[in-house]
Structure formats: C-alpha cells, structure tokens
Write a protein that holds these residues in place. Structure first.
Motif, PDB file in Angstrom:
ATOM      1  N   SER A 159       0.825  -1.206   0.000  1.00 22.98           N
ATOM      2  CA  SER A 159       0.000   0.000   0.000  1.00 22.98           C
ATOM      3  C   SER A 159       0.861   1.258   0.000  1.00 22.98           C
ATOM      4  CB  SER A 159      -0.900   0.010   1.238  1.00 22.98           C
ATOM      5  OG  SER A 159      -0.123   0.046   2.419  1.00 22.98           O
ATOM      6  N   TRP A 160       2.161   1.099   0.289  1.00 19.74           N
ATOM      7  CA  TRP A 160       3.032   2.269   0.414  1.00 19.74           C
ATOM      8  C   TRP A 160       3.835   2.561  -0.863  1.00 19.74           C
ATOM      9  CZ3 TRP A 160       3.551  -2.284   3.159  1.00 19.74           C
ATOM     10  CH2 TRP A 160       4.606  -3.116   2.764  1.00 19.74           C
ATOM     11  N   ARG A 161       3.639   1.771  -1.929  1.00 15.32           N
ATOM     12  CA  ARG A 161       4.471   1.972  -3.116  1.00 15.32           C
ATOM     13  C   ARG A 161       3.710   1.604  -4.377  1.00 15.32           C
ATOM     14  NH1 ARG A 161      10.003   2.339  -4.097  1.00 15.32           N
ATOM     15  NH2 ARG A 161      10.603   1.780  -6.216  1.00 15.32           N
ATOM     16  N   ALA A 203      14.938   6.516  -1.036  1.00 20.97           N
ATOM     17  CA  ALA A 203      15.037   5.493  -2.077  1.00 20.97           C
ATOM     18  C   ALA A 203      14.524   6.051  -3.393  1.00 20.97           C
ATOM     19  CB  ALA A 203      14.249   4.248  -1.680  1.00 20.97           C
ATOM     20  N   TYR A 204      15.407   6.142  -4.371  1.00 17.57           N
ATOM     21  CA  TYR A 204      15.039   6.539  -5.729  1.00 17.57           C
ATOM     22  C   TYR A 204      15.339   5.357  -6.642  1.00 17.57           C
ATOM     23  CZ  TYR A 204      15.322  11.016  -3.330  1.00 17.57           C
ATOM     24  OH  TYR A 204      15.164  12.045  -2.429  1.00 17.57           O
ATOM     25  N   ILE A 271      17.849 -10.394   9.340  1.00 15.64           N
ATOM     26  CA  ILE A 271      18.148  -9.443   8.260  1.00 15.64           C
ATOM     27  C   ILE A 271      16.936  -8.529   8.099  1.00 15.64           C
ATOM     28  CG2 ILE A 271      18.595  -9.175   5.796  1.00 15.64           C
ATOM     29  CD1 ILE A 271      20.003 -11.865   5.851  1.00 15.64           C
ATOM     30  N   ILE A 272      17.177  -7.243   7.971  1.00 15.04           N
ATOM     31  CA  ILE A 272      16.100  -6.290   7.726  1.00 15.04           C
ATOM     32  C   ILE A 272      15.811  -6.293   6.228  1.00 15.04           C
ATOM     33  CG2 ILE A 272      15.363  -3.902   7.960  1.00 15.04           C
ATOM     34  CD1 ILE A 272      17.352  -3.605  10.240  1.00 15.04           C
ATOM     35  N   SER A 273      14.738  -6.963   5.850  1.00 14.16           N
ATOM     36  CA  SER A 273      14.356  -7.090   4.446  1.00 14.16           C
ATOM     37  C   SER A 273      13.069  -6.308   4.214  1.00 14.16           C
ATOM     38  CB  SER A 273      14.151  -8.568   4.082  1.00 14.16           C
ATOM     39  OG  SER A 273      13.753  -8.708   2.745  1.00 14.16           O
ATOM     40  N   PHE A 274      13.013  -5.522   3.113  1.00 16.47           N
ATOM     41  CA  PHE A 274      11.856  -4.674   2.882  1.00 16.47           C
ATOM     42  C   PHE A 274      11.796  -4.218   1.430  1.00 16.47           C
ATOM     43  CE2 PHE A 274      15.507  -2.183   4.051  1.00 16.47           C
ATOM     44  CZ  PHE A 274      15.473  -1.057   3.245  1.00 16.47           C
ATOM     45  N   VAL A 275      10.604  -3.858   1.010  1.00 18.59           N
ATOM     46  CA  VAL A 275      10.381  -3.165  -0.259  1.00 18.59           C
ATOM     47  C   VAL A 275      10.126  -1.710   0.104  1.00 18.59           C
ATOM     48  CG1 VAL A 275       8.948  -2.950  -2.308  1.00 18.59           C
ATOM     49  CG2 VAL A 275       9.432  -5.218  -1.354  1.00 18.59           C
ATOM     50  N   PRO A 276      11.053  -0.799  -0.214  1.00 14.82           N
ATOM     51  CA  PRO A 276      10.974   0.563   0.328  1.00 14.82           C
ATOM     52  C   PRO A 276       9.887   1.396  -0.334  1.00 14.82           C
ATOM     53  CG  PRO A 276      12.780   0.409  -1.231  1.00 14.82           C
ATOM     54  CD  PRO A 276      12.231  -0.986  -1.085  1.00 14.82           C
ATOM     55  N   PRO A 277       9.293   2.333   0.415  1.00 15.38           N
ATOM     56  CA  PRO A 277       8.447   3.340  -0.226  1.00 15.38           C
ATOM     57  C   PRO A 277       9.280   4.218  -1.149  1.00 15.38           C
ATOM     58  CG  PRO A 277       8.124   3.295   2.171  1.00 15.38           C
ATOM     59  CD  PRO A 277       9.323   2.467   1.875  1.00 15.38           C
ATOM     60  N   ASP A 278       8.632   4.891  -2.051  1.00 10.63           N
ATOM     61  CA  ASP A 278       9.342   5.784  -2.959  1.00 10.63           C
ATOM     62  C   ASP A 278       9.645   7.096  -2.245  1.00 10.63           C
ATOM     63  OD1 ASP A 278      10.428   6.693  -5.390  1.00 10.63           O
ATOM     64  OD2 ASP A 278       8.568   7.751  -5.858  1.00 10.63           O
ATOM     65  N   GLY A 279      10.911   7.519  -2.278  1.00  8.60           N
ATOM     66  CA  GLY A 279      11.287   8.782  -1.638  1.00  8.60           C
ATOM     67  C   GLY A 279      11.807   8.559  -0.236  1.00  8.60           C
ATOM     68  N   GLU A 280      11.604   9.558   0.612  1.00 17.08           N
ATOM     69  CA  GLU A 280      12.186   9.539   1.961  1.00 17.08           C
ATOM     70  C   GLU A 280      11.224   8.917   2.966  1.00 17.08           C
ATOM     71  OE1 GLU A 280      13.824  12.744   5.306  1.00 17.08           O
ATOM     72  OE2 GLU A 280      13.883  13.249   3.180  1.00 17.08           O
ATOM     73  N   PHE A 281      11.777   8.098   3.874  1.00 18.20           N
ATOM     74  CA  PHE A 281      10.987   7.484   4.937  1.00 18.20           C
ATOM     75  C   PHE A 281      11.925   7.074   6.062  1.00 18.20           C
ATOM     76  CE2 PHE A 281      12.529   4.027   2.411  1.00 18.20           C
ATOM     77  CZ  PHE A 281      12.703   2.960   3.271  1.00 18.20           C
ATOM     78  N   GLU A 282      11.358   6.857   7.232  1.00 15.48           N
ATOM     79  CA  GLU A 282      12.137   6.403   8.386  1.00 15.48           C
ATOM     80  C   GLU A 282      12.062   4.888   8.451  1.00 15.48           C
ATOM     81  OE1 GLU A 282      10.867   6.599  12.725  1.00 15.48           O
ATOM     82  OE2 GLU A 282      12.267   8.287  12.650  1.00 15.48           O
ATOM     83  N   LEU A 283      13.189   4.243   8.219  1.00 18.35           N
ATOM     84  CA  LEU A 283      13.228   2.784   8.203  1.00 18.35           C
ATOM     85  C   LEU A 283      13.169   2.199   9.601  1.00 18.35           C
ATOM     86  CD1 LEU A 283      13.691   0.077   6.666  1.00 18.35           C
ATOM     87  CD2 LEU A 283      16.141   0.487   6.920  1.00 18.35           C
TER      88      LEU A 283
END
Length: 441
Positions: A159-161, A203-204, A271-283
């Motif tokens: 929902s975030w990307r 993340a770009y 392991i910290i595994s994730f699909v990042p949101p687009d742009g800036e976010f606090e991981l």
C-alpha cells in the motif's frame, strides 16, 4: 474500533462530525466541549466518561478527537490521528481551522476512505492521491487507467508503493542519525547517558525492489518476538519490537520498524528485508543505553570569590578520531543573575556573554578530533541586599558530528534486488548530534 471522528476549533465549535458506528451520538461533541476545551485543568490526551473514551491531539488551532466505546488500542488510535494530520498537510499544505473549513467535503471523503466501520485502513498519501485529488473529480478515461492501480493497492501487499516507479539513475541514500544525551556530575561521573537514533532512507529506485539491510556483524534478539501494528492492512501501525536487539557488540533497545519491513525474515534470518516506499521514509528507530561513546569530555571548574566575582575554567576535549571533526560546537556556561560583566579568553573560537540568557556562549565552528580547547572567564557581580545562593545550573553543549555514532551502530551492507537486475548506487552517512548534553559543576 473508532466510533467517530470529531474536529473542533479553539472556541469549541464542531467543524467535522463523522460517525462510523451507531453508538456515537452528536451530543458527544457537547460533552467534549464542556469537559476538555472549556476545562483548563485537563492535561491528559485521554478522557474516559462512563463507557466513552475521547482520545484527542491538538494541532495548530484545531482539536482532532477519536471517540471509542470499546477497549480500543490507545497507541493505534493516536497513531491514526497523527497519520490523519500528516495526510491533511499533504493535501492542504497547512492543516488548520481555515483548511478544514475550506475543504470539509474532501475531509469527509478522506475519512470514509481511510476508516471502514471504525477500523483504520490505508493512510498512505501517495496511494490516496491516485483517486482522491484536490482538483476535483477525475475524467472517465483517467478512472479507467487508474482502476488497475487502485485494485492492486486495495488488494495487494504494497500500500506504500506504486509498481510503475521509474528512475534514470537508481540511488539509495541512508542516514544514520543519533541524538546523544548526557548528564554528568561535577565529579565527572556519568549519571545518565543514552542515544536516540533513527535510520532515514531516501530510495530513488525503479520498480518494486527488495532491499536487504545489515547492521554490524550480526543481529540477535533476546526475549519476545517483534509485533506488527494491529490493523487489517498494516498501514497505520508500524512494526515494533519491545525486546532488546544486539548488533555485534552494540545493544539496541526499543527497536521500531517501518511497516514495509518483513518481520518474519527479521526473526528467522536476522536481516532487515523490505520493499521501500518511494522517496524519503524512516526505516528504523531505536535507543541505546549501554556502552555509549561520548564524543566530548568537558571538565569545568568554577570558583566563587566572595560575593563579587566568579572565575571559570572550562576545558573540552574531543574523544573521536583525528580524521573527524565536529561543526557548530556551542558551549553555554551559565552565570549568576546579578552578573555585571564578563571577561573571556579562549584557545579556540569566540566567547560572548549573553545577558538576556545569563550564559557565556562559546562557539567553535570546527572541532578536530583529539583536540582540547580551554575557556577562561571572570565574572564581575553586583552587590544585592537580599542575595540568594547561586543554584549553579549545568552547562550544556550542542554540536554536529559526521561519520560517528555514539551507539557504535554501523551499516554493514545494503543490497538491492529487482527483477530487471539494474545496478544501483548506495550512499551511507552517519550523523551524531547533541540531544540534552549537560555537565554539572
């Protein structure tokens, strides 16, 4: 879960009233107005009257109130209210009484979209802006083109990307930002030292890449399992762990992850595994209270000579390596209230007496590692008939230090996997700042 959402201005006027369940009556707005807004003694953000609970936050000149009847998750309710504020800012720029009055129709539409029978749903701004816009109703062609995207966001896992993100140059920037807090006694004993840290990522990256993030040599959990926020889509609650995580020789506490982190893989593979949101976010957000590396050591000697003079001798030493340097180092040394004048001498930087703040402000623009600088000062005091003993408040320090972490946390690797196998560039930066850095004398 949430029976209704109410907006009030500072005068107690009800701007928005949206009920999601039949147990939320319009008269509840009068109850909140009388019991909270009109009562200056109320300080708690939660008020329970009988079986009704009002959870409220104040932003700008409006109150945002969530009404619940059941035993709801208070943390989730407040997380939703703050997400609602973020959503309002993204749509209206400034989220205040004027914005609410000018956009009340859009606010009702947003509330209906992000709450389903009182249960928080998708609050991601990028997703909502795909089909709820401030310009008005979309054309029929655009609705058809976006229908597949909306379906994916409503039924898919991300929902975030969006899936159609494209960049010519694929880059990922990681900032490890730490605020170090210190309270040291006059004898040099550390009374309190802790670190509040966060890992911020920009993340770009094209497509829907999977990122794997490694800290130090290993990442272990001691105790219970991390928990996911309790809503259907996972869009409001962030992943949290109340256990203690050890990264090599570094101990991290109260770790809190962005909702994109796959906690199952974190639990099994560390392991910290994730699909990042687009742009800036606090991981990630964390705390550290053990083995805190203090970037500066301050030694202060203050002698009161009678009732007319105070002598200062303040030495500050950098504990980090010679290749590093801190910027904007400011030492604030308190002075008595009846100070008439100050004479200062410094081995580096400039010192100035600020009478309005009752401080000697010593500024060092650049502080090289392993260096030591000294401030000497003489304060002349005026005589007072009813002179009270000087309370000697602590001196405090502010600074910014690149490529240094007080917790010892290090990013060991950041890997990006995407089905097109494109190459990406990764950048990591460390920043340590002063939180509450105080030394008694």
């Amino acid at each position: 879960m949430i029976s209704g959402v109410l907006f009030f201005n500072q005068k107690g006027e009800n701007l928005i009233f949206r009920q999601f369940r039949n147990d939320c009556r319009p008269r509840l707005s009068d109850v909140f107005r009388i019991q909270v807004i009109s009562n200056a003694q109320v300080r708690s953000p939660i008020l329970t009257l009988g079986s009704t609970t009002f959870s409220h936050v104040k932003h700008e000149n409006i109150y945002l109130v969530a009404v619940t009847k059941s035993n709801a998750n208070a943390a989730l309710v407040f997380e939703f209210l703050y997400r609602l504020i973020t959503l309002g800012k993204s749509y209206f720029g400034k989220f205040d009484e004027e914005a609410v009055k000018n956009n009340f129709v859009l606010i009702y539409e947003l509330l209906d979209e992000i709450l389903d029978f009182g249960y928080p749903q998708n609050t991601e701004t990028d997703t909502l802006k795909m089909y709820i816009t401030t310009e008005g109703v979309k054309s029929e062609r655009n609705v058809v083109e976006d229908s597949t995207k909306i379906t994916m966001q409503a039924t898919g896992a991300l929902s975030w990307r969006r899936a159609d993100v494209k960049y010519r140059k694929n880059e990922a920037f990681v900032d490890v930002i730490e605020d170090v807090n210190l309270l040291m006694s006059a004898g040099g004993t550390v009374l309190r030292a802790d670190v509040s840290g966060q890992i911020v990522m920009r993340a770009y990256l094209s497509g829907t890449p999977e990122c794997k993030f490694g800290l130090n040599d290993r990442l272990l959990l001691d105790g219970g399992e991390p928990q996911q926020g309790g809503n259907k889509t996972g869009s409001v609650g962030t992943a949290k762990t109340t256990t203690r995580a050890a990264a090599g020789s570094v101990t991290l506490e109260d770790c809190q992850f962005h909702q994109c982190v796959k906690l199952g893989k974190f639990d099994t593979d560390r392991i910290i595994s994730f699909v990042p949101p687009d742009g800036e976010f606090e991981l990630m957000r964390y705390r550290a209270t053990e083995n805190v590396n203090l970037p500066f050591r301050v030694h202060a000697i203050v002698n009161e000579i009678g009732k007319t003079k105070v002598e200062y001798q303040v030495a500050i030493r950098a504990n980090y390596g010679t290749k590093l340097f801190a910027t904007n180092v400011v030492v604030r040394v308190p002075t008595p209230l009846n100070t008439a004048g100050i004479q200062t001498r410094t081995s580096q930087g400039k010192a100035k007496y600020e009478p309005s703040e009752n401080y000697i402000v010593w500024k060092i623009p650049r502080f090289t590692g392993q260096s030591e600088y000294v401030l000497s000062a003489d304060a002349t005091l005026t005589s007072m008939t009813n002179q009270k003993a000087w309370s000697r408040p602590p001196l405090n320090l502010s600074f910014s230090l690149l490529m240094f972490t007080s917790s010892g946390l290090l990013v060991r690797y950041l890997k990006v996997f995407e089905k097109s196998n494109y190459s990406s560039v990764k950048w990591v930066r460390y920043m340590t700042r002063a939180g509450s850095y105080e030394i008694r004398f």
